[in-house]
Design a protein around this motif. Structure first.
Motif, PDB file in Angstrom:
ATOM      1  N   LEU A 234       0.815  -1.208   0.000  1.00  0.00           N
ATOM      2  CA  LEU A 234       0.000   0.000   0.000  1.00  0.00           C
ATOM      3  C   LEU A 234       0.850   1.261   0.000  1.00  0.00           C
ATOM      4  CD1 LEU A 234      -2.602  -1.450   2.402  1.00  0.00           C
ATOM      5  CD2 LEU A 234      -3.136  -0.561   0.160  1.00  0.00           C
ATOM      6  N   ALA A 238       0.358   4.442  -2.393  1.00  0.00           N
ATOM      7  CA  ALA A 238       0.201   5.808  -1.875  1.00  0.00           C
ATOM      8  C   ALA A 238       1.147   6.749  -2.596  1.00  0.00           C
ATOM      9  CB  ALA A 238       0.474   5.828  -0.373  1.00  0.00           C
ATOM     10  N   THR A 258      -6.112   8.749  -4.680  1.00  0.00           N
ATOM     11  CA  THR A 258      -5.286   8.185  -3.620  1.00  0.00           C
ATOM     12  C   THR A 258      -5.696   8.754  -2.263  1.00  0.00           C
ATOM     13  OG1 THR A 258      -3.577   8.150  -5.274  1.00  0.00           O
ATOM     14  CG2 THR A 258      -2.898   7.703  -3.050  1.00  0.00           C
ATOM     15  N   ARG A 259      -6.000  10.047  -2.238  1.00  0.00           N
ATOM     16  CA  ARG A 259      -6.421  10.660  -0.962  1.00  0.00           C
ATOM     17  C   ARG A 259      -7.744  10.086  -0.478  1.00  0.00           C
ATOM     18  NH1 ARG A 259      -3.905  15.545  -2.221  1.00  0.00           N
ATOM     19  NH2 ARG A 259      -2.131  15.738  -0.831  1.00  0.00           N
ATOM     20  N   PHE A 262      -6.910   6.591   0.964  1.00  0.00           N
ATOM     21  CA  PHE A 262      -6.097   6.519   2.174  1.00  0.00           C
ATOM     22  C   PHE A 262      -6.622   7.376   3.320  1.00  0.00           C
ATOM     23  CE2 PHE A 262      -3.175   4.647  -0.816  1.00  0.00           C
ATOM     24  CZ  PHE A 262      -2.561   3.664  -0.048  1.00  0.00           C
ATOM     25  N   HIS A 263      -7.338   8.434   3.017  1.00  0.00           N
ATOM     26  CA  HIS A 263      -7.811   9.284   4.112  1.00  0.00           C
ATOM     27  C   HIS A 263      -9.305   9.177   4.373  1.00  0.00           C
ATOM     28  CE1 HIS A 263      -3.887  10.835   4.358  1.00  0.00           C
ATOM     29  NE2 HIS A 263      -3.946  11.661   3.340  1.00  0.00           N
TER      30      HIS A 263
ATOM     31  N   GLU B 287       5.541   5.115   2.566  1.00  0.00           N
ATOM     32  CA  GLU B 287       4.560   5.168   3.654  1.00  0.00           C
ATOM     33  C   GLU B 287       3.146   5.020   3.111  1.00  0.00           C
ATOM     34  OE1 GLU B 287       5.253   5.124   6.685  1.00  0.00           O
ATOM     35  OE2 GLU B 287       7.091   6.233   7.118  1.00  0.00           O
ATOM     36  N   PRO B 288       2.294   4.300   3.837  1.00  0.00           N
ATOM     37  CA  PRO B 288       0.918   4.122   3.368  1.00  0.00           C
ATOM     38  C   PRO B 288       0.076   5.363   3.616  1.00  0.00           C
ATOM     39  CG  PRO B 288       1.248   2.986   5.439  1.00  0.00           C
ATOM     40  CD  PRO B 288       2.572   3.570   5.065  1.00  0.00           C
ATOM     41  N   ASP B 289       0.544   6.484   3.186  1.00  0.00           N
ATOM     42  CA  ASP B 289      -0.163   7.733   3.391  1.00  0.00           C
ATOM     43  C   ASP B 289       0.342   8.686   2.301  1.00  0.00           C
ATOM     44  OD1 ASP B 289      -0.720  10.366   4.093  1.00  0.00           O
ATOM     45  OD2 ASP B 289      -0.698   9.937   6.234  1.00  0.00           O
ATOM     46  N   PRO B 290      -0.534   9.061   1.360  1.00  0.00           N
ATOM     47  CA  PRO B 290      -0.051   9.825   0.206  1.00  0.00           C
ATOM     48  C   PRO B 290       0.586  11.167   0.586  1.00  0.00           C
ATOM     49  CG  PRO B 290      -2.462   9.627   0.187  1.00  0.00           C
ATOM     50  CD  PRO B 290      -1.957   8.744   1.263  1.00  0.00           C
ATOM     51  N   ASP B 291       0.058  11.819   1.613  1.00  0.00           N
ATOM     52  CA  ASP B 291       0.632  13.114   1.986  1.00  0.00           C
ATOM     53  C   ASP B 291       2.023  12.948   2.566  1.00  0.00           C
ATOM     54  OD1 ASP B 291      -1.633  14.309   1.102  1.00  0.00           O
ATOM     55  OD2 ASP B 291      -2.576  14.402   3.076  1.00  0.00           O
ATOM     56  N   ALA B 293       3.977  10.456   2.082  1.00  0.00           N
ATOM     57  CA  ALA B 293       4.876   9.944   1.056  1.00  0.00           C
ATOM     58  C   ALA B 293       5.475  11.083   0.241  1.00  0.00           C
ATOM     59  CB  ALA B 293       4.145   8.959   0.151  1.00  0.00           C
TER      60      ALA B 293
END
Lengths: 355, 353
Positions: A234, A238, A258-259, A262-263, B287-291, B293
């Motif tokens: 993942l 991301a 993607t946001r 993931f969010h 990291e599993p977080d786009p921001d 990353a």
């Protein structure tokens, strides 16, 4: 059948429009199993889409199906895979005939297979792979080998490899990362509009993964191809994707930017997947476990396939199969859609809860 | 041999256990169960000697986790094999409860074999496909005479399966490996290791082949063995997220080309890496977080490829790739692993500053 936000017909701007595609495998004379059910999405030029999910959820089958690269037992019984070629004409990959299909592959859409180890022919030098590829796709005029090698060298330089060392080498003489980069260079040889990557960084070391990820991001900027990549990492999704599609038991169950995913994920399966991978940065984040595994494709539950493992399942979930409903409509296939009866249920999606 | 000189200029409390006999003031309450002292493994090949492990000092204590991380080829598995006495070190020694494994007699060696168990990476390859779960798990029990009869063997095996969350155990006892998923098979491998009442479990990439969703529950099961049964772990992984989660209250040793380059308590090493190689590893994680990353600072290495073990660069092994490379000692003197602040480090530049 058509769950997508945009007009139910074809989306004119899309490079790839997948409509209600099923992919199955023959398992015996009269038996078969459907590994991918009714998948629809639009991919616009320059987009990068990640397909995520556990093993056995149909990600690779879908990826192979898009290029009709399935093993002999694989069939695509229904649906359309519309692709806009470089010359602007639109073809349905599902009905392409032999020679047209052969020409379509690689020059329009290319595949980077899982395990760079096995994708090369071990008894051919890297240069021969390039020569074979170019020769197989030239139109009449036979190009001199030297010219092809020059072009191959440029391609290898694009992925930061030293052509003098790599071209003349056999696959086993290269490290895993070098092989994977050579494979990407080879896939890009005919400047395809779409690159499908199956687990591009799995089995590579962390630092090697990083260099591949960065190269891919740069190449995409430079050459403006679209990507569909299949991964269970993942973190990779991301980072490298603009949009993510989650697959479970052969169906696309959530799709969005993607946001979104993931969010603001609206499907308990996606959330559970994300919660099971702890970030490395920061304090200890205790990951949630997601017990059990995906159901057998032979015996899918009648309602939502995820219901038996779902912490939020209601009785209705066992009976009604949810459709992929749009929650936030956006253009260019970027809508956020989820296939969950409780996708708008405020009880389980408390707003503004950061991970 | 690694030369360890300890920098006494830093009076901070020390949490890293040093090698044997080092500074008696450091209050480690428990004796290490398993100790590697300058353990070295050099493979002789036609292409030249390959120093897979070039002298490491490690200690595993009851109920504690020591995690080895590093890229493939850095000697993690070779270290584990020496720790389990599956390979004899070419120099240095492996001590079990203070006694050198190489000089053990038959009886002591049998006790050592029972007390140190190994879980392999691939649960598809490590279980015998023609044996049932009962047969696999109880093999050791029967071999070592730990059960009297068949009925007891089945009862004990069932208990073991319950312990590793294969419930109800009765359903699993007579299954063959092919009837189980990867996660379940790995649990069988854990139960087999557990059958011997081990003091130390060596887990070599035991969760790498599993899906993320199953990985966490297996780690939780292993964590319970650690906390409830006081099993010590030598845990090998290339996944920093897994290392961080499982060894949060333990230690991490980062290996590079056969040597430990940084070792310390997990929160310190992961959240504040000091060795440039560790820094590069931590920064390379997706990291599993786009921001996160996109925000993350990435360290650029001077060279992407790892040097060949048969042709190591002079000085520090990492210098051709190191972003902190400075004129001077880096390319001529091999940096020793020395104590620096709250950890052990092998880097001229960082320990100097």
């Amino acid at each position: 059948m058509n769950d997508l936000p945009t007009d139910p017909g074809t989306d004119d701007g899309a490079l790839l429009s997948v409509r209600g595609v099923d992919v199955g495998y023959r398992t015996g004379r009269r038996t078969h199993v459907t590994a991918v059910h009714d998948v629809s999405f639009d991919l616009h030029p320059g987009q990068s889409m990640a397909l995520v999910g556990e093993s056995g959820c149909g990600k690779t089958t879908l990826g192979l199906g898009l290029l009709r690269l399935l093993p002999r037992t694989g069939v695509i019984p229904s649906g359309e895979i519309l692709f806009r070629r470089k010359d602007g004409t639109r073809v349905d990959v599902r009905t392409l005939q032999k020679e047209n299909l052969r020409r379509f592959r690689w020059s329009e859409a290319a595949m980077v297979f899982q395990g760079a180890m096995n994708a090369f022919n071990p008894v051919l030098r890297i240069e021969d792979h390039f020569v074979d590829t170019f020769r197989a796709h030239e139109n009449g005029r036979r190009r001199p080998r030297r010219e092809i090698l020059e072009q191959s060298a440029e391609l290898l330089e694009m992925v930061r490899l030293d052509p003098a060392r790599v071209l003349n080498a056999f696959p086993h003489e290269l490290s895993g990362g070098m092989r994977q980069r050579s494979l990407i260079a080879l896939a890009l040889a005919l400047r395809p509009q779409l690159l499908i990557l199956d687990e591009p960084t799995t089995a590579l070391d962390l630092l090697t993964q990083r260099s591949i990820v960065e190269r891919l991001a740069e190449l995409r900027e430079q050459l403006r191809f679209s990507m569909v990549f299949i991964t269970h990492d993942l973190g990779l999704a991301a980072e490298l994707a603009d949009r993510v599609g989650t697959m479970y038991a052969g169906r696309l169950i959530e799709t969005g930017t993607t946001r979104d995913i993931f969010h603001r994920s609206r499907h308990p399966y996606t959330s559970a997947l994300i919660d099971s991978v702890p970030p490395v940065a920061g304090d200890l984040h205790v990951p949630e476990s997601l017990p059990g595994g995906p159901p057998s494709l032979h015996a899918l539950p009648p309602g939502c396939s995820f219901a038996p493992r779902c912490a939020h399942a209601l009785t209705d979930c066992d009976l009604t199969r949810p459709t992929l409903d749009v929650l936030v409509p956006r253009g260019e296939g970027l809508s956020h859609a989820a296939a969950c009866l409780r996708s708008t249920d405020a009880e389980i999606h408390a707003e503004g809860v950061p991970r | 041999m690694i030369d360890r000189t300890f920098d006494t200029a830093h009076p901070e409390p020390v949490t890293v256990p040093g090698p044997q006999g080092d500074s008696p003031g450091h209050g480690e309450t428990t004796e290490p169960v398993l100790t590697l002292k300058g353990a070295q493994q050099i493979f002789r090949t036609p292409r030249g000697d390959v120093p897979a492990v070039a002298g490491v000092d490690l200690e595993v204590r009851a109920g504690q986790v020591l995690c080895l991380v590093g890229e493939s080829g850095c000697g993690k598995t070779t270290t584990a094999r020496m720790a389990a006495a599956l390979a004899d070190p070419t120099a240095g020694s492996v001590l079990f409860r203070g006694k050198d494994v190489a000089s053990m007699d038959r009886k002591e060696r049998a006790a050592f074999r029972r007390s140190v168990q190994y879980i392999h990476q691939d649960p598809y390859a490590s279980l015998n496909p023609v044996r049932t779960v009962y047969s696999t798990v109880s093999a050791g029990l029967r071999r070592h005479g730990m059960v009297k009869n068949h009925a007891e063997a089945r009862r004990v095996t069932a208990e073991l399966l319950e312990r590793v969350d294969l419930t109800p155990a009765e359903d699993h006892l007579d299954k063959y490996p092919h009837q189980m998923s990867g996660g379940q098979r790995q649990r069988v491998a854990v139960a087999r290791a557990l059958a011997m009442n081990p003091e130390v479990i060596i887990a070599d990439e035991s969760t790498s082949m599993l899906d993320v969703s199953i990985r966490v529950s297996l780690l939780n099961t292993l964590g319970r063995l650690r906390d409830e049964l006081g099993v010590g772990f030598l845990f090998i992984t290339h996944d920093l997220a897994v290392a961080k989660y499982f060894a949060w209250r333990g230690e991490i040793a980062v290996m590079y080309l056969g040597k430990v380059v940084e070792q310390g308590t997990t929160p310190r090493v992961v959240n504040d890496p000091r060795h440039p190689y560790t820094e590069a590893l931590v920064s390379a994680v997706s990291e599993p977080d786009p921001d996160l990353a996109h925000r993350k600072d990435r360290i650029r290495l001077r060279e992407a490829d790892i040097p060949d073990l048969t042709d190591l660069p002079p000085g520090c092994d990492f210098h051709p790739r190191c972003p902190l490379y400075a004129e001077g000692d880096c390319d001529s003197v091999r940096p020793p692993l020395v104590r620096s602040h709250d950890r052990l480090l092998a880097c001229h530049v960082v320990t100097r500053g």
